[in-house]
Design a protein around this motif. Structure first.
Motif, PDB file in Angstrom:
ATOM      1  N   HIS A  23       0.925  -1.221   0.092  1.00  0.00           N
ATOM      2  CA  HIS A  23       0.019   0.200  -0.127  1.00  0.00           C
ATOM      3  C   HIS A  23       0.899   1.301  -0.162  1.00  0.00           C
ATOM      4  CE1 HIS A  23      -3.342   2.558   0.717  1.00  0.00           C
ATOM      5  NE2 HIS A  23      -2.538   3.258   1.791  1.00  0.00           N
ATOM      6  N   LYS A  26       2.400   1.791  -3.364  1.00  0.00           N
ATOM      7  CA  LYS A  26       1.388   2.089  -4.278  1.00  0.00           C
ATOM      8  C   LYS A  26       1.062   3.787  -4.193  1.00  0.00           C
ATOM      9  CE  LYS A  26      -3.316   1.147  -5.720  1.00  0.00           C
ATOM     10  NZ  LYS A  26      -4.699   0.471  -5.562  1.00  0.00           N
ATOM     11  N   MET A  27       0.687   4.191  -2.927  1.00  0.00           N
ATOM     12  CA  MET A  27       0.378   5.599  -2.734  1.00  0.00           C
ATOM     13  C   MET A  27       1.660   6.385  -2.940  1.00  0.00           C
ATOM     14  SD  MET A  27      -2.609   5.855  -1.769  1.00  0.00           S
ATOM     15  CE  MET A  27      -2.953   4.498  -2.650  1.00  0.00           C
ATOM     16  N   LYS A  29       3.946   5.801  -5.195  1.00  0.00           N
ATOM     17  CA  LYS A  29       3.780   5.844  -6.818  1.00  0.00           C
ATOM     18  C   LYS A  29       2.923   6.952  -7.255  1.00  0.00           C
ATOM     19  CE  LYS A  29       3.552   3.120 -10.962  1.00  0.00           C
ATOM     20  NZ  LYS A  29       3.482   1.746 -11.522  1.00  0.00           N
ATOM     21  N   LYS A  30       1.619   7.028  -6.672  1.00  0.00           N
ATOM     22  CA  LYS A  30       0.681   7.685  -7.157  1.00  0.00           C
ATOM     23  C   LYS A  30       1.159   9.373  -6.770  1.00  0.00           C
ATOM     24  CE  LYS A  30      -3.678   5.112  -6.879  1.00  0.00           C
ATOM     25  NZ  LYS A  30      -4.921   4.928  -6.436  1.00  0.00           N
ATOM     26  N   LYS A  31       1.399   9.582  -5.488  1.00  0.00           N
ATOM     27  CA  LYS A  31       2.030  10.888  -5.160  1.00  0.00           C
ATOM     28  C   LYS A  31       2.899  11.287  -6.256  1.00  0.00           C
ATOM     29  CE  LYS A  31       3.824  13.532  -1.396  1.00  0.00           C
ATOM     30  NZ  LYS A  31       4.643  14.545  -2.242  1.00  0.00           N
ATOM     31  N   ALA A  33       3.700  10.700  -9.256  1.00  0.00           N
ATOM     32  CA  ALA A  33       3.017  11.118 -10.466  1.00  0.00           C
ATOM     33  C   ALA A  33       2.169  12.146 -10.307  1.00  0.00           C
ATOM     34  CB  ALA A  33       1.921   9.702 -10.810  1.00  0.00           C
ATOM     35  N   ARG A  34       1.368  12.484  -9.122  1.00  0.00           N
ATOM     36  CA  ARG A  34       0.729  13.585  -9.037  1.00  0.00           C
ATOM     37  C   ARG A  34       1.685  14.978  -8.920  1.00  0.00           C
ATOM     38  NH1 ARG A  34      -3.997  15.927  -9.866  1.00  0.00           N
ATOM     39  NH2 ARG A  34      -4.582  17.562  -8.189  1.00  0.00           N
ATOM     40  N   ASP A  35       2.722  14.765  -8.094  1.00  0.00           N
ATOM     41  CA  ASP A  35       3.816  15.532  -8.279  1.00  0.00           C
ATOM     42  C   ASP A  35       4.320  16.178  -9.607  1.00  0.00           C
ATOM     43  OD1 ASP A  35       3.002  15.869  -5.254  1.00  0.00           O
ATOM     44  OD2 ASP A  35       4.923  14.841  -4.805  1.00  0.00           O
TER      45      ASP A  35
END
Length: 217
Positions: A23, A26-27, A29-31, A33-35
């Motif tokens: 988890h 995964k988070m 990686k998402k952060k 990409a968002r940044d």
């Protein structure tokens, strides 16, 4: 049961260290990409914003933005084109408590089927548009909400080409203008920076329930 219909695990189910690690990865990686996306979006500009569609919430969303401006101590203004005869909750709130930051101008005389007088409707819409232009031209005002102007444009109480030309040529660079109402013209949608269409799924009016304070006005 299929995986799609299996119930979710209980909220308090214990996660293994491996679950927690997956988890976290995964988070992260998402952060990242968002940044990366946000790093390329540093610009600001005054937006032309359209709220349209058959569903409820167009004006409500516009007034929500006005309240955000007030919270940021940004001068703002409202011009109501159709609901001018109504004693609405938003009108009371803004005029009685936030008049120093938000100008409120109710220019209409009610809905068009109440006046049954096109000349009066056109005159009221023109007066509203003249006030709107005055407010938008003032660079100190950061947002102007043109509530239900799309209705006035649809019934040709105002000239669409004139409105579009003004927004294109005379709106100050950092001023936001919000235009609400059903049936926004395709040309307005094309010219806008942000467009939201409210979709009608269910409405109590169809079940014989009238508009109520706090919900409709």
């Amino acid at each position: 049961m299929t995986p799609e219909t299996d119930p979710a695990p209980p909220h308090d189910a214990e996660d293994t260290p491996e679950d927690l690690a997956r988890h976290a990865a995964k988070m992260a990686k998402k952060k990242a990409a968002r940044d990366k996306i946000m790093a390329g979006k540093s610009g600001e500009k005054g937006l032309v914003i359209v709220h349209t569609g058959a569903g409820k919430g167009k004006s409500s969303a516009g007034f929500g933005m006005i309240l955000r401006c007030i919270a940021h101590e940004m001068p703002c203004a409202v011009v109501q084109f159709i609901k001018g005869a109504w004693d609405t909750g938003e009108r009371r709130l803004l005029t009685e408590h936030f008049g120093a930051l938000c100008q409120f101008h109710a220019m209409g005389e009610g809905f068009t089927w109440e006046t049954q007088d096109r000349e009066r409707d056109v005159a009221a819409a023109r007066a509203g548009w003249e006030k709107a232009k005055e407010l938008i031209r003032d660079p100190a005002i950061r947002m102007v909400l043109l509530d239900e102007i799309n209705i006035a444009l649809r019934y040709e109480y105002l000239d669409l080409a004139e409105v579009l030309a003004f927004l294109r040529d005379e709106k100050p660079e950092m001023t936001h203008v919000v235009l609400t109402g059903r049936n926004a013209a395709p040309e307005l949608i094309e010219a806008a920076d942000l467009v939201t269409e409210m979709t009608l799924v269910k409405h109590p009016f169809r079940a014989g329930i009238k508009g109520q304070p706090g919900v409709e006005f």
